[in-house]
Design a protein around this motif. Structure first.
Motif, mmCIF file in Angstrom:
data_model
loop_
_atom_site.group_PDB
_atom_site.id
_atom_site.type_symbol
_atom_site.label_atom_id
_atom_site.label_comp_id
_atom_site.label_asym_id
_atom_site.label_seq_id
_atom_site.Cartn_x
_atom_site.Cartn_y
_atom_site.Cartn_z
ATOM 1 N N GLN A 230 -53.114 -9.155 -37.918
ATOM 2 C CA GLN A 230 -53.484 -10.148 -38.699
ATOM 3 C C GLN A 230 -55.011 -10.701 -38.031
ATOM 4 N N ALA A 231 -55.036 -10.987 -36.824
ATOM 5 C CA ALA A 231 -56.144 -11.420 -35.838
ATOM 6 C C ALA A 231 -57.204 -10.288 -36.024
ATOM 7 N N ARG A 232 -56.599 -8.748 -35.827
ATOM 8 C CA ARG A 232 -57.697 -7.838 -35.753
ATOM 9 C C ARG A 232 -58.157 -7.459 -37.029
ATOM 10 N N ILE A 233 -57.665 -7.752 -38.131
ATOM 11 C CA ILE A 233 -57.904 -7.427 -39.634
ATOM 12 C C ILE A 233 -59.100 -8.556 -40.067
ATOM 13 N N MET A 234 -58.736 -9.759 -39.782
ATOM 14 C CA MET A 234 -59.446 -10.733 -40.169
ATOM 15 C C MET A 234 -60.665 -10.774 -39.498
ATOM 16 N N ALA B 144 -57.620 -13.913 -47.762
ATOM 17 C CA ALA B 144 -57.009 -12.741 -47.011
ATOM 18 C C ALA B 144 -55.922 -13.062 -45.931
ATOM 19 N N ALA B 145 -56.335 -14.265 -45.611
ATOM 20 C CA ALA B 145 -55.408 -14.612 -44.166
ATOM 21 C C ALA B 145 -53.973 -14.965 -45.116
ATOM 22 N N GLN B 146 -53.893 -15.537 -46.226
ATOM 23 C CA GLN B 146 -52.564 -15.622 -46.793
ATOM 24 C C GLN B 146 -52.049 -14.580 -47.218
ATOM 25 N N GLY C 57 -62.336 -7.885 -38.255
ATOM 26 C CA GLY C 57 -62.939 -6.784 -38.985
ATOM 27 C C GLY C 57 -63.472 -7.399 -40.518
ATOM 28 N N ILE C 58 -62.747 -8.459 -41.062
ATOM 29 C CA ILE C 58 -63.312 -8.600 -42.294
ATOM 30 C C ILE C 58 -64.720 -9.507 -42.303
ATOM 31 N N LYS C 59 -64.488 -10.501 -41.019
ATOM 32 C CA LYS C 59 -65.722 -11.095 -40.744
ATOM 33 C C LYS C 59 -67.033 -10.221 -40.510
ATOM 34 N N ARG C 60 -66.822 -9.272 -39.763
ATOM 35 C CA ARG C 60 -67.704 -8.181 -39.191
ATOM 36 C C ARG C 60 -68.051 -7.358 -40.322
ATOM 37 N N ARG C 61 -67.528 -7.519 -41.469
ATOM 38 C CA ARG C 61 -67.532 -6.666 -42.602
ATOM 39 C C ARG C 61 -67.463 -5.205 -42.398
ATOM 40 N N GLU C 62 -66.404 -5.019 -41.688
ATOM 41 C CA GLU C 62 -65.945 -3.681 -41.176
ATOM 42 C C GLU C 62 -65.018 -3.125 -42.357
ATOM 43 N N TYR C 63 -64.042 -4.282 -42.603
ATOM 44 C CA TYR C 63 -62.988 -4.216 -43.592
ATOM 45 C C TYR C 63 -63.102 -4.978 -44.980
ATOM 46 N N ARG C 64 -62.684 -4.539 -46.021
ATOM 47 C CA ARG C 64 -62.323 -5.231 -47.376
ATOM 48 C C ARG C 64 -60.914 -5.101 -47.599
#
Length: 209
Positions: free
Chosen positions: A108-112, A94-96, A114-121
């Protein structure tokens, strides 16, 4: 007259299988085909679509319009509906992917997070101009918004998809009489999304696979 044949004759000489250390051949072939599908999918769709008779395209447009009216009966006025299955980007990549997608450091920080909290895929949606009319659209997913100037060549858009799986596409440039025809390359191949006219928006229900 009779001809006699002796020995064994093969019209096509048999080739001995080449050695493939580590059995890399099939995997490399699959990866190459997948890349070619993403790069050339939009162009192939455009060629096939525009080579079809005008009557066929008209019938397809009428059928799509009927589907939109049925599925959009509970939608807001001027809002169309469609579904799409998009390719999944694994969290470890995801980061790359976000760095290459042009998101700001803050985004990028906000999306990452959200991914860790499983709010985003994270998903990828290559989009292209499916009507050869151009146009600029905004793609909104959650709080993230991407502006895309459509062209016949597919542009890969990386999107954070919320749990609801809803993406909104709206025209930013004047759609004119013909409207803005956006195409997307999904896991099923190139697809034409509903044509957008003035004061219309598309609610895209996304399945990430």
């Amino acid at each position: 007259m009779t001809f006699a044949m002796s020995g064994h004759f093969s019209p096509t000489p048999e080739r001995q299988p080449e050695k493939d250390p580590g059995n890399q051949g099939p995997r490399l072939m699959v990866a190459t085909i997948a890349a070619l599908l993403v790069i050339g999918g939009g162009a192939s769709w455009m060629a096939n679509n525009h080579s079809a008779p005008a009557e066929t395209r008209s019938e397809a447009s009428a059928a799509a319009s009927g589907t939109q009216q049925t599925s959009g009966s509970a939608l807001a006025e001027g809002q169309l509906a469609a579904t799409a299955q998009l390719a999944y980007i694994a969290p470890e990549h995801a980061a790359q992917a976000l760095r290459k997608a042009g998101y700001s450091t803050e985004e990028q920080a906000r999306i990452m997070a959200g991914i860790k909290r499983r709010e985003y895929r994270l998903a990828i949606m290559p989009v292209f101009d499916a009507g050869n009319t151009g146009g600029t659209i905004a793609i909104q997913s959650g709080s993230m918004r991407k502006v895309v100037v459509l062209s016949p060549k597919p542009q890969s858009i990386v999107l954070p998809i919320t749990v609801a799986g809803e993406v909104t596409i709206t025209p930013l440039s004047n759609p004119g009489v013909t409207g803005i025809a956006t195409g997307a390359i999904t896991v099923l191949g190139p697809e034409a999304l509903p044509v957008l006219h003035q004061d219309e928006a598309l609610l895209l229900s996304v399945l990430v696979q």
